[in-house]
Design a protein around this motif. Structure first.
Motif, PDB file in Angstrom:
ATOM      1  N   ASP A 194       0.815  -1.219   0.000  1.00 12.50           N
ATOM      2  CA  ASP A 194       0.000   0.000   0.000  1.00 12.50           C
ATOM      3  C   ASP A 194       0.845   1.264   0.000  1.00 12.50           C
ATOM      4  O   ASP A 194       0.544   2.229  -0.709  1.00 12.50           O
ATOM      5  N   SER A 195       1.911   1.274   0.779  1.00 10.17           N
ATOM      6  CA  SER A 195       2.751   2.474   0.884  1.00 10.17           C
ATOM      7  C   SER A 195       3.405   2.810  -0.445  1.00 10.17           C
ATOM      8  O   SER A 195       3.419   3.970  -0.879  1.00 10.17           O
ATOM      9  N   GLY A 196       3.933   1.795  -1.119  1.00 15.08           N
ATOM     10  CA  GLY A 196       4.568   2.035  -2.412  1.00 15.08           C
ATOM     11  C   GLY A 196       3.583   2.536  -3.442  1.00 15.08           C
ATOM     12  O   GLY A 196       3.863   3.481  -4.191  1.00 15.08           O
ATOM     13  N   GLY A 197       2.384   1.925  -3.469  1.00 13.37           N
ATOM     14  CA  GLY A 197       1.360   2.350  -4.421  1.00 13.37           C
ATOM     15  C   GLY A 197       0.889   3.765  -4.173  1.00 13.37           C
ATOM     16  O   GLY A 197       0.658   4.528  -5.116  1.00 13.37           O
ATOM     17  N   ASP A 198       0.753   4.135  -2.888  1.00 11.66           N
ATOM     18  CA  ASP A 198       0.306   5.491  -2.550  1.00 11.66           C
ATOM     19  C   ASP A 198       1.304   6.540  -3.032  1.00 11.66           C
ATOM     20  O   ASP A 198       0.928   7.561  -3.625  1.00 11.66           O
ATOM     21  N   ASP A 233      -0.232   9.969 -24.908  1.00  9.44           N
ATOM     22  CA  ASP A 233      -0.929  10.637 -23.813  1.00  9.44           C
ATOM     23  C   ASP A 233      -0.439  10.070 -22.483  1.00  9.44           C
ATOM     24  O   ASP A 233      -0.660   8.884 -22.197  1.00  9.44           O
ATOM     25  N   PRO A 234       0.241  10.870 -21.648  1.00  8.46           N
ATOM     26  CA  PRO A 234       0.757  10.351 -20.376  1.00  8.46           C
ATOM     27  C   PRO A 234      -0.330   9.943 -19.402  1.00  8.46           C
ATOM     28  O   PRO A 234      -0.070   9.209 -18.454  1.00  8.46           O
ATOM     29  N   ALA A 235      -1.570  10.394 -19.618  1.00 11.11           N
ATOM     30  CA  ALA A 235      -2.655  10.047 -18.706  1.00 11.11           C
ATOM     31  C   ALA A 235      -3.010   8.576 -18.757  1.00 11.11           C
ATOM     32  O   ALA A 235      -3.662   8.053 -17.847  1.00 11.11           O
ATOM     33  N   VAL A 236      -2.570   7.863 -19.830  1.00  5.76           N
ATOM     34  CA  VAL A 236      -2.874   6.438 -19.901  1.00  5.76           C
ATOM     35  C   VAL A 236      -2.068   5.655 -18.869  1.00  5.76           C
ATOM     36  O   VAL A 236      -2.323   4.477 -18.637  1.00  5.76           O
ATOM     37  N   ALA A 237      -1.057   6.314 -18.269  1.00  2.22           N
ATOM     38  CA  ALA A 237      -0.326   5.677 -17.156  1.00  2.22           C
ATOM     39  C   ALA A 237      -1.223   5.740 -15.932  1.00  2.22           C
ATOM     40  O   ALA A 237      -1.021   6.521 -15.017  1.00  2.22           O
ATOM     41  N   SER A 238      -2.272   4.921 -15.948  1.00  2.00           N
ATOM     42  CA  SER A 238      -3.318   5.007 -14.930  1.00  2.00           C
ATOM     43  C   SER A 238      -2.817   4.603 -13.562  1.00  2.00           C
ATOM     44  O   SER A 238      -1.817   3.894 -13.418  1.00  2.00           O
ATOM     45  N   GLY A 239      -3.542   5.057 -12.540  1.00  2.00           N
ATOM     46  CA  GLY A 239      -3.220   4.704 -11.162  1.00  2.00           C
ATOM     47  C   GLY A 239      -3.145   3.210 -10.948  1.00  2.00           C
ATOM     48  O   GLY A 239      -2.165   2.696 -10.384  1.00  2.00           O
ATOM     49  N   PRO A 240      -4.190   2.430 -11.389  1.00  2.00           N
ATOM     50  CA  PRO A 240      -4.122   0.974 -11.215  1.00  2.00           C
ATOM     51  C   PRO A 240      -2.923   0.341 -11.898  1.00  2.00           C
ATOM     52  O   PRO A 240      -2.341  -0.608 -11.383  1.00  2.00           O
ATOM     53  N   PHE A 241      -2.539   0.859 -13.075  1.00  3.00           N
ATOM     54  CA  PHE A 241      -1.394   0.301 -13.797  1.00  3.00           C
ATOM     55  C   PHE A 241      -0.102   0.531 -13.014  1.00  3.00           C
ATOM     56  O   PHE A 241       0.697  -0.387 -12.811  1.00  3.00           O
ATOM     57  N   ILE A 242       0.105   1.769 -12.564  1.00  4.91           N
ATOM     58  CA  ILE A 242       1.302   2.087 -11.791  1.00  4.91           C
ATOM     59  C   ILE A 242       1.319   1.301 -10.484  1.00  4.91           C
ATOM     60  O   ILE A 242       2.354   0.748 -10.076  1.00  4.91           O
ATOM     61  N   THR A 243       0.179   1.235  -9.803  1.00  4.68           N
ATOM     62  CA  THR A 243       0.096   0.521  -8.524  1.00  4.68           C
ATOM     63  C   THR A 243       0.434  -0.951  -8.685  1.00  4.68           C
ATOM     64  O   THR A 243       1.133  -1.537  -7.846  1.00  4.68           O
ATOM     65  N   THR A 244      -0.046  -1.563  -9.768  1.00  4.69           N
ATOM     66  CA  THR A 244       0.242  -2.985 -10.004  1.00  4.69           C
ATOM     67  C   THR A 244       1.730  -3.210 -10.224  1.00  4.69           C
ATOM     68  O   THR A 244       2.312  -4.179  -9.703  1.00  4.69           O
ATOM     69  N   MET A 245       2.359  -2.326 -10.978  1.00  8.80           N
ATOM     70  CA  MET A 245       3.800  -2.456 -11.209  1.00  8.80           C
ATOM     71  C   MET A 245       4.584  -2.320  -9.900  1.00  8.80           C
ATOM     72  O   MET A 245       5.530  -3.075  -9.635  1.00  8.80           O
ATOM     73  N   ILE A 246       4.168  -1.359  -9.061  1.00 10.25           N
ATOM     74  CA  ILE A 246       4.831  -1.170  -7.772  1.00 10.25           C
ATOM     75  C   ILE A 246       4.611  -2.388  -6.871  1.00 10.25           C
ATOM     76  O   ILE A 246       5.506  -2.795  -6.122  1.00 10.25           O
ATOM     77  N   ASP A 247       3.430  -2.984  -6.924  1.00  6.49           N
ATOM     78  CA  ASP A 247       3.149  -4.170  -6.108  1.00  6.49           C
ATOM     79  C   ASP A 247       4.105  -5.308  -6.455  1.00  6.49           C
ATOM     80  O   ASP A 247       4.615  -5.997  -5.561  1.00  6.49           O
TER      81      ASP A 247
END
Length: 442
Positions: free
Chosen positions: A310-314, A407-421
């Protein structure tokens, strides 16, 4: 209110009284509460100019649905009352056969005909060709008379555009400056040259332009510099709203939002995105399975795993948001801001890691665990490394997409969070294996 009146079998006179006293925007909202038959009944009470007002405030798709309930002659009358850009939006949402039939009955000099062929989400699809224009050689007194004469036909009177004898844009003057000026003085003496956009420019360019330069109205030109139309402030506000919603959908990995969409259709509409995110999450389970031995030996590690993830994703999501904002600012320095985010992440990671170390020691003593300090080092160290890496990923992904003209907005929150997980699991259990493997086996 309309729904209540219809349900109570109110007379036509009572309904007309409400229709006359209510603003078209509020009427448009009331229409969403009515059934199709009720909407048609209300429309039958209204003249074409009132119908046009209501349609202008509706979403173009919903407006097109209502528009189709009218006869072809009624449609023609409503189009003549609508502003050309609003009419073009509605006509472009009609089925092909209906659109062709309507175009046939429209007067060939109808302004909307010059707008409906522009590609969607370009300046041409948003502009109006009902604007005020004067020549640079006009005396301010003559220009004022012309503005007064043409004001009824203009979508906006805040800005008067200035052209040369060949209809090329040369500048613009505000209504305030024109009124203050006194003859003898020509328009070229009081006009200002403002940045313009091309008719083919995409919506992102329009948003950035208005954000950087401001102004009430925006001149739209072709490649030769000929003035073709204007984008008014109300259109800009609509564009801002649409872009904000679109970016929010991308950040949340959502398809286009439609509140009127069928429940089951909406669920299936989102399903592909959810499946993609689920598939992206599978590596987490695979990576975790590679550390079964250390997890079985030190079960307490499972207790702190959500903390690490959670901390990394946040932190990554925060950096992503900051980076996207930075990339849209004209004078910002994304690389410099990204470096600051990375340093900030390291500092935050150190503090959070230290707190996690202390908390784990406390939990270890309460639970009577062995190897308390080694376990605490793993939890604190993994949290520090994860939080330090998170802003790097949150910055680099949208920044690289921007460099690639995507478009940089396609780097969605869920996508980034999954990579960090995935990274967090590898760091956490990898560090646990390195530190605790030797301690426990020893």
């Amino acid at each position: 209110m309309l729904k209540t009146l219809l349900d109570s079998q109110a007379s036509k006179e009572e309904i007309l009284k409400v229709l006359e006293d209510t603003h078209a925007y509020d009427l448009a909202k009331m229409f969403s509460e009515l059934s199709e038959d009720e909407q048609e009944k209300i429309f039958s009470f209204l003249d074409s100019d009132k119908v046009a007002e209501i349609l202008a405030y509706l979403n173009p798709v919903d407006a097109a649905d209502l528009f189709q309930t009218l006869s072809i002659e009624e449609q023609k009358e409503v189009v003549e009352e609508l502003e050309p850009d609003d009419a073009a939006d509605i006509i472009n949402e009609l089925p092909d056969e209906d659109r062709v039939e309507l175009i046939k009955v429209l007067d060939q000099d109808e302004d909307v005909l010059s707008l409906i062929n522009y590609e969607e989400f370009t300046a041409g699809s948003y502009m109006t060709n009902e604007f005020l224009v004067v020549k640079e050689s006009d005396d301010v007194k003559d220009a004022t008379k012309k503005v007064i004469k043409d004001a009824d036909f203009a979508s906006s009177i805040q800005t008067i555009f200035v052209v040369d004898d060949n209809n090329h844009y040369v500048g613009q003057v505000t209504l305030k400056d024109l009124i203050k000026s006194r003859s003898p003085k020509v328009i070229s003496e009081i006009m200002e040259i403002e940045p313009t956009v091309l008719v083919t420019d995409e919506v992102d360019t329009l948003v950035k332009h208005m954000k950087h330069y401001g102004g009430y109205d925006l001149a739209v030109l072709d490649e030769t510099g000929t003035l073709l139309g204007a984008i008014t402030m109300d259109d800009i506000l609509d564009i801002y709203k649409e872009e904000a919603i679109e970016d929010l959908e991308k950040l949340s990995a959502l398809p286009d939002t439609d509140f009127n969409e069928n429940l089951f259709k909406s669920a299936f509409h989102r399903l592909p995105w959810l499946i993609i995110l689920m598939l992206l999450s599978l590596p987490i389970a695979f990576v975790t399975s590679q550390f079964e031995e250390i997890l079985a030996s030190v079960v307490i590690l499972a207790l702190f795993q959500p903390l690490i993830l959670d901390s990394g994703g946040d932190v990554a999501s925060q950096t992503l948001a900051v980076t996207l904002i930075s990339l849209t600012q004209k004078d910002s320095k994304p690389a410099k801001n990204g470096f600051k985010e990375i340093i900030s992440g390291m500092m935050s990671g150190f503090v959070m890691g230290l707190l996690a170390f202390v908390a784990t020691v406390a939990v270890g003593y309460i639970m009577g665990l062995d190897h308390i300090y080694a376990i605490s080092f793993v939890v604190g160290g993994a949290l520090f490394i994860t939080v330090a890496l998170a802003p790097i990923l949150g910055f680099l992904v949208p920044y690289i997409l921007k460099l690639l003209k995507l478009d940089p907005a396609v780097a969605s929150g869920p996508f980034i969070t999954t990579m960090i997980d995935i990274i967090s699991v590898i760091v956490y259990f990898g560090l646990a294996t390195l530190v605790l493997g030797g301690v426990i086996n020893g």
